[in-house]
Design a protein around this motif. Structure first.
Motif, PDB file in Angstrom:
ATOM      1  N   ARG A 105       0.830  -1.205   0.000  1.00 33.45           N
ATOM      2  CA  ARG A 105       0.000   0.000   0.000  1.00 33.45           C
ATOM      3  C   ARG A 105       0.865   1.256   0.000  1.00 33.45           C
ATOM      4  O   ARG A 105       0.364   2.361  -0.221  1.00 33.45           O
ATOM      5  N   LEU A 106       2.153   1.092   0.246  1.00 33.27           N
ATOM      6  CA  LEU A 106       3.081   2.226   0.225  1.00 33.27           C
ATOM      7  C   LEU A 106       4.269   1.850  -0.656  1.00 33.27           C
ATOM      8  O   LEU A 106       5.028   0.935  -0.350  1.00 33.27           O
ATOM      9  N   THR A 108       7.675   3.280  -2.535  1.00 33.40           N
ATOM     10  CA  THR A 108       8.670   4.348  -2.603  1.00 33.40           C
ATOM     11  C   THR A 108       9.759   3.936  -3.584  1.00 33.40           C
ATOM     12  O   THR A 108      10.262   2.807  -3.522  1.00 33.40           O
ATOM     13  N   THR A 122       6.855   8.781  -4.144  1.00 27.78           N
ATOM     14  CA  THR A 122       6.107   7.805  -3.344  1.00 27.78           C
ATOM     15  C   THR A 122       4.642   7.768  -3.758  1.00 27.78           C
ATOM     16  O   THR A 122       4.015   8.825  -3.957  1.00 27.78           O
ATOM     17  N   TRP A 123       4.121   6.553  -3.876  1.00 25.01           N
ATOM     18  CA  TRP A 123       2.680   6.352  -3.996  1.00 25.01           C
ATOM     19  C   TRP A 123       2.158   5.814  -2.670  1.00 25.01           C
ATOM     20  O   TRP A 123       2.599   4.773  -2.200  1.00 25.01           O
ATOM     21  N   ASP A 124       1.239   6.538  -2.052  1.00 32.49           N
ATOM     22  CA  ASP A 124       0.556   6.091  -0.846  1.00 32.49           C
ATOM     23  C   ASP A 124      -0.888   5.769  -1.249  1.00 32.49           C
ATOM     24  O   ASP A 124      -1.696   6.671  -1.490  1.00 32.49           O
ATOM     25  N   ASP A 126      -3.326   4.540   0.347  1.00 33.73           N
ATOM     26  CA  ASP A 126      -4.355   4.972   1.299  1.00 33.73           C
ATOM     27  C   ASP A 126      -4.692   6.455   1.087  1.00 33.73           C
ATOM     28  O   ASP A 126      -5.860   6.870   1.209  1.00 33.73           O
ATOM     29  N   LEU A 127      -3.674   7.252   0.743  1.00 31.08           N
ATOM     30  CA  LEU A 127      -3.899   8.671   0.459  1.00 31.08           C
ATOM     31  C   LEU A 127      -4.718   8.826  -0.826  1.00 31.08           C
ATOM     32  O   LEU A 127      -5.629   9.674  -0.900  1.00 31.08           O
ATOM     33  N   THR A 141       8.134   9.275   2.779  1.00 32.86           N
ATOM     34  CA  THR A 141       7.367   9.500   4.005  1.00 32.86           C
ATOM     35  C   THR A 141       8.237   9.130   5.208  1.00 32.86           C
ATOM     36  O   THR A 141       9.247   8.428   5.076  1.00 32.86           O
ATOM     37  N   GLU A 143       7.553   7.091   7.400  1.00 32.27           N
ATOM     38  CA  GLU A 143       7.452   5.632   7.548  1.00 32.27           C
ATOM     39  C   GLU A 143       8.496   4.909   6.706  1.00 32.27           C
ATOM     40  O   GLU A 143       8.975   3.828   7.065  1.00 32.27           O
ATOM     41  N   GLN A 165       6.097  -1.273   1.341  1.00 28.77           N
ATOM     42  CA  GLN A 165       5.701  -1.286   2.748  1.00 28.77           C
ATOM     43  C   GLN A 165       4.182  -1.386   2.860  1.00 28.77           C
ATOM     44  O   GLN A 165       3.468  -1.303   1.870  1.00 28.77           O
ATOM     45  N   ARG A 166       3.719  -1.554   4.096  1.00 26.25           N
ATOM     46  CA  ARG A 166       2.299  -1.809   4.365  1.00 26.25           C
ATOM     47  C   ARG A 166       1.814  -2.985   3.509  1.00 26.25           C
ATOM     48  O   ARG A 166       0.933  -2.842   2.665  1.00 26.25           O
TER      49      ARG A 166
END
Length: 498
Positions: A105-106, A108, A122-124, A126-127, A141, A143, A165-166
């Motif tokens: 979900r994250l 980078t 970065t692609w987030d 959730d954002l 981020t 994180e 990540q996530r």
């Protein structure tokens, strides 16, 4: 004509990209494609267990990207239809995003060219879901900073790092959860095995890519066992497709009894020989699909040793239906007939090899047949080759001989056993030459073999066996079972009447 833009909803498109069906190993292979296309000579894949904070990274020392190139690489399908170089393993311009969104979900990505600073985007996800917009974050981020710095330390010079990540599969897991940790570590093994097969030509080839998973070198796995002396490489054939040549090279692997336990297990991997027989489709030396006959024929045990390499020009991707994941392809209709002919020949060779193995087993185990030689395997693994002293011809010879003659005959038999020309036989067998010696020189019914056969009939009849049964026994006995003569003519007539 009135028109109105109907842009896809970002969260829905992200969910669709994540649902392409990527496995972790297929996704990692897609990222390694990008590294190889960037002429990297060292690629490191790291899977770090930290419970819900676990992360995966792919780092390389390739050319790297400028800031504009990085933004383009992070944009979905930005390179769709772009002209690609001859060493570029990409196709749709979606591999980085679709492979990453399937497991993280994250996302980078950090990259730099020579004499440049690191560019980070970065692609987030959730954002994106929250805002409903494609909001590409400049930089990393909070994180991501710790794992990213750890990965960047491995690159001295230009290169690229992709950080996941996530990971949804491990959200809610604790670092002490041994069961989930075990599953995570299994992924490491799956990735290692998949990369060893998918990129085996790069690991062994002139481009000399060094590939590691958690600091351990990935070993190439050649599905054709080309370094084994008993592997038969059949002639390469070329088929024309849309102005480009498709190269097809069939291989017949050694029979399992010619392999060590380790070689036999490696040749079958976890899938087994039955599943791995068939076509191996390569695109620019990268393996796309391993095994299967694509409806050209059915899988059968007797074809287990048949594996065929197909070199697919990237310019013909559309004809082969190469998918986004570069994990499946399908032979085009125009090639299916010549492909079937090539696979038929390879399968015939594999079936012959399988029958030969069965004959060797029969020579060791079948008491109903009278073989001139007996093969036995000792407890230390070595094989003995002995003349069958119980063969009817030898028994007849010994029973009518005087004591001195019996001693001399036994001495001669032992001499023949111990003086087998093993090196010469091995050369003849391994090369599978057209001039291999044939029993009785491949003779006709008027050659020496007929006299030998008649002597054998006399011996069997003298033992009380009927002449018809004697002929039947001879017709089933090597080498007569593969030769034509008076011993099988009556049986052929019987079969014709039946």
């Amino acid at each position: 004509m009135q028109v109105k833009e109907a842009a896809p909803e970002p969260a829905g498109l992200v969910a669709s990209l994540a649902a392409f069906g990527y496995t972790v190993e297929a996704s990692v292979a897609d990222l390694v494609d990008n590294s190889i296309s960037a002429h990297a000579t060292q690629v490191d894949v790291d899977l770090i267990w930290e419970g819900a904070d676990s992360w995966i990274s792919v780092s390389d020392n390739g050319y790297g990207m400028s800031e504009d190139e990085l933004v383009t690489a992070m944009t979905v399908a930005a390179r769709w239809g772009a002209k690609r170089g001859k060493t570029d393993l990409g196709r749709f311009g979606m591999g980085l995003k679709s492979a990453s969104f399937a497991h993280a979900r994250l996302l980078t990505v950090a990259s730099r060219r020579v004499a440049e600073d690191w560019h980070i985007r970065t692609w987030d996800l959730d954002l994106i879901s929250e805002k409903g917009k494609w909001l590409l974050i400049e930089g990393a981020t909070a994180e991501a900073k710790g794992p990213l710095m750890q990965a960047l330390e491995m690159i001295d010079g230009p290169g690229t790092v992709v950080l996941w990540q996530r990971l949804p599969a491990y959200q809610g897991a604790t670092e002490q959860d041994s069961r989930v940790k075990h599953q995570f570590l299994l992924e490491s093994g799956n990735v290692t095995n998949h990369l060893g097969l998918t990129f085996h030509r790069f690991l062994n080839g002139p481009r000399a890519v060094r590939l590691r998973v958690n600091s351990s070198p990935v070993q190439p796995w050649d599905p054709f066992l080309q370094d084994h002396l008993s592997t038969v490489r059949m002639p390469t054939e070329e088929l024309l497709l849309d102005g480009h040549l498709v190269k097809i090279t069939p291989f017949v692997l050694p029979a399992p009894h010619r392999l060590t336990d380790e070689e036999r297990q490696a040749a079958g991997r976890d899938q087994g020989w039955l599943k791995l027989q068939g076509l191996y489709i390569y695109r620019r030396d990268r393996l796309i699909a391993a095994g299967g006959w694509y409806r050209l024929r059915k899988r059968e045990e007797k074809f287990n040793q048949a594996r065929i390499a197909l070199e697919v020009p990237a310019e013909t991707d559309e004809h082969w239906n190469v998918d986004v994941k570069k994990s499946t392809a399908w032979p085009p209709v125009s090639l299916r007939r010549p492909l079937r002919s090539i696979t038929d020949r390879a399968c015939r060779e594999a079936a012959i090899s399988m029958r030969t193995r069965g004959r060797v087993a029969a020579m060791r185990n079948d008491s109903r047949l009278e073989f001139a030689w007996k093969l036995d395997k000792r407890s230390d693994g070595t094989i003995t080759c002995r003349i069958n002293r119980k063969h009817s011809m030898i028994q007849a010879l010994l029973s009518g001989a005087e004591e001195l003659q019996v001693t001399q005959i036994n001495a001669l038999l032992r001499l023949l056993e111990e003086a087998l020309p093993i090196p010469g036989l091995r050369v003849l067998h391994e090369t599978d030459a057209a001039d291999d010696p044939e029993p009785f020189d491949g003779g006709s019914p008027d050659s020496d073999m007929e006299q030998v056969a008649r002597n054998m009939v006399d011996v069997f009849v003298h033992k009380g066996i009927s002449e018809r049964e004697a002929l039947l026994m001879i017709s089933r006995m090597p080498p007569f079972d593969e030769l034509k003569g008076f011993w099988n003519q009556d049986h052929d007539k019987d079969r014709g009447r039946a």
